[in-house]
Design an enzyme around this catalytic site. Structure first.
Site, mmCIF file in Angstrom:
data_model
loop_
_atom_site.group_PDB
_atom_site.id
_atom_site.type_symbol
_atom_site.label_atom_id
_atom_site.label_comp_id
_atom_site.label_asym_id
_atom_site.label_seq_id
_atom_site.Cartn_x
_atom_site.Cartn_y
_atom_site.Cartn_z
ATOM 1 N N LYS A 161 0.856 -1.219 0.023
ATOM 2 C CA LYS A 161 0.096 0.001 -0.002
ATOM 3 C C LYS A 161 0.841 1.234 0.014
ATOM 4 O O LYS A 161 0.637 2.131 -0.814
ATOM 5 C CB LYS A 161 -0.973 -0.078 1.235
ATOM 6 C CG LYS A 161 -2.006 -1.080 1.336
ATOM 7 C CD LYS A 161 -3.037 -0.899 2.440
ATOM 8 C CE LYS A 161 -2.294 -0.927 3.862
ATOM 9 N NZ LYS A 161 -1.664 -2.284 3.909
ATOM 10 N N GLU A 187 1.156 6.052 11.591
ATOM 11 C CA GLU A 187 2.294 5.059 10.767
ATOM 12 C C GLU A 187 3.490 5.015 11.611
ATOM 13 O O GLU A 187 3.939 5.741 12.392
ATOM 14 C CB GLU A 187 2.229 5.862 9.567
ATOM 15 C CG GLU A 187 1.065 5.372 8.597
ATOM 16 C CD GLU A 187 0.753 3.739 8.361
ATOM 17 O OE1 GLU A 187 1.548 3.099 7.850
ATOM 18 O OE2 GLU A 187 -0.153 3.287 8.948
ATOM 19 N N ARG A 188 4.223 4.126 11.087
ATOM 20 C CA ARG A 188 5.680 4.205 11.487
ATOM 21 C C ARG A 188 6.454 5.313 11.156
ATOM 22 O O ARG A 188 6.377 5.923 10.347
ATOM 23 C CB ARG A 188 6.333 2.914 11.131
ATOM 24 C CG ARG A 188 5.646 1.721 11.441
ATOM 25 C CD ARG A 188 6.101 0.507 10.505
ATOM 26 N NE ARG A 188 5.135 -0.575 10.584
ATOM 27 C CZ ARG A 188 3.993 -0.792 9.899
ATOM 28 N NH1 ARG A 188 3.832 0.218 9.038
ATOM 29 N NH2 ARG A 188 3.522 -1.886 10.037
#
Length: 466
Positions: A161, A187-188
């Site tokens: 993605k 998110e990371r």
């Protein structure tokens, strides 16, 4: 209490449970969505989400609550969470409070607006349908995106993605003149840092704004970072009258943050532990993304699908807002067919003869028909082998396998890993290639000649080298 009229509205903290803070105000009850600051530590911000009675409010902290204690004073200045807007945002990276987090020089004068804006009324929506070209064959041919529409990238963990999102940013910023806003929800930090570096190297950062609410931040901050990014996007659309590309990674994390907030606030969960207000919260975010008479916000959103289960409420509620849904398949990824978009599960409301034209529509339908027939024949091939099929079915299989290979594409953002130069393919080239494969022009070419190429003519050179 004989306070002057313009003195701040002060309250005291009654209880703290994790991120949930209850406060008591004697003078005046703060409004819902007011942002309260702790007097002893102005870094700590609490957003009011419920009024419990005539004196008490319950809020969720958008920052860690270390150092808070009962009896501390909180201050209400009557303002909600604000996001910065202005031309100076371009090329910079922000957190949910509008602080620059890219270690660059301080930003000059900026206006600040509430992150809680209302969606544009229906009267202001544009009624024209225009296709938004991406330069990625499988998307432009089978799942055309809408200018001012919302497209979702659905997939489980590790099917590509974020890579597909990065490739779209690269292609669009290089070919269209608008502003790109990237919003990282839960998110990371590694992904944010890599994206920042990639966009700097590609020379497109000066037309981008990045907003991040990282995975390690409290749920309140992750829940609001999408609204902050949208407020910036609305400024460029409504005030600057520019087209905006809004990229969100990842909508599931927004729903997840809302689920955590809801649980902390003591609301009764609904199906599978999701918050009872899931559809309203998602609609308040999604309905602000629209194509108006002043400009368009085109949105591409990654949506993590828990355990690859497309009946999960998070996926189901997101589907209903989208004009195109791009479904990534783990099976295609395992076969090395990238981008691993499943043409039979993906769909777009733009794929009608009235919008994309009769020729494009017929080619897309024929591709789907061929791939669907191949999917049905796979069981027979697995049991009896290809030789047991009729000559006509063998032709269908050959066509379908060549189409699958042709719809792969080398990406600019993965050049350093694959060693293959990225390709941008025009819609005309992509349609021409698919049409010629369907007419059996490449019947005698090896399948591998069509794998990871751009336009169809490259297959002839590749076949010679093979």
């Amino acid at each position: 209490m004989n306070n002057p009229a313009n003195s701040p509205n002060l309250g005291t903290i009654v209880s703290i449970r994790g991120s949930v803070v209850d406060m008591r105000f004697e003078k005046q009850l703060p409004a819902i969505y007011s942002l309260l600051r702790c007097s002893q530590n102005a870094e700590i911000a609490i957003e009011v989400l419920a009024q419990l009675d005539g004196f008490r409010v319950r809020g969720i902290a958008l920052t860690p609550t270390q150092g808070l204690a009962r009896g501390m004073i909180v201050e209400d200045n009557g303002k909600p969470l604000l996001a910065p807007v202005g031309k100076n945002l371009l090329g910079r990276m922000f957190d949910v409070f509008g602080n620059a987090i890219d270690r660059q020089n301080p930003i000059g004068d900026l206006d600040w607006r509430s992150v809680h804006q209302t969606p544009p009324p229906l009267l202001k929506h544009s009624t024209q349908s225009e296709v938004f070209a991406t330069g990625i064959k499988v998307i432009d041919v089978l799942v055309p995106l809408e200018r001012g529409g919302k497209a979702g990238l659905f997939g489980g963990a590790g099917v590509g993605k974020t890579v597909l999102l990065s490739e779209m940013i690269h292609n669009m910023v290089s070919q269209h003149e608008g502003v790109s806003i990237f919003c990282g929800i839960g998110e990371r930090c590694r992904e944010g840092e890599e994206l920042y570096r990639d966009m700097t190297d590609a020379g497109v950062l000066q037309n981008m704004v990045m907003v991040f609410g990282q995975m390690n931040e409290p749920p309140g901050a992750r829940f609001r970072v999408g609204h902050a990014a949208l407020t910036m996007a609305e400024y460029f659309r409504d005030d600057e009258r520019r087209d905006v590309l809004l990229l969100m990674d990842n909508v599931f994390r927004f729903i997840q943050a809302g689920m955590e907030v809801s649980g902390l606030m003591g609301q009764m969960p609904s199906r599978l532990g999701y918050q009872p207000t899931i559809s309203t919260e998602l609609a308040m975010l999604e309905e602000r993304i629209a194509n108006t008479d002043s400009g368009a916000i085109t949105s591409i959103q990654a949506v993590y699908v828990p355990a690859d289960d497309f009946t999960d409420p998070a996926a189901v509620h997101t589907f209903s807002h989208l004009s195109a849904s791009i479904v990534l398949s783990r099976k295609l990824a395992s076969e090395g067919l990238y981008p691993s978009i499943d043409p039979l599960q993906s769909g777009s409301k733009m794929a009608t003869p009235g919008v994309i034209g009769q020729r494009h529509y017929e080619i897309a339908q024929e591709i789907r028909r061929t791939l669907a027939q191949y999917a049905e024949l796979k069981d027979i091939i697995a049991m009896l082998g290809l030789e047991q099929l009729s000559a006509e079915d063998r032709n269908v299989v050959g066509r379908a396998r060549r189409l699958e290979r042709f719809l792969t594409q080398p990406f600019f953002t993965t050049e350093q890993f694959t060693g293959m130069k990225g390709k941008l393919v025009s819609l005309e080239d992509a349609l021409d290639g698919c049409e010629r494969i369907l007419q059996d022009e490449f019947k005698d070419y090896p399948e591998s000649a069509l794998y990871m190429i751009g336009a169809i003519n490259e297959a002839k050179f590749k076949a010679k080298s093979l």
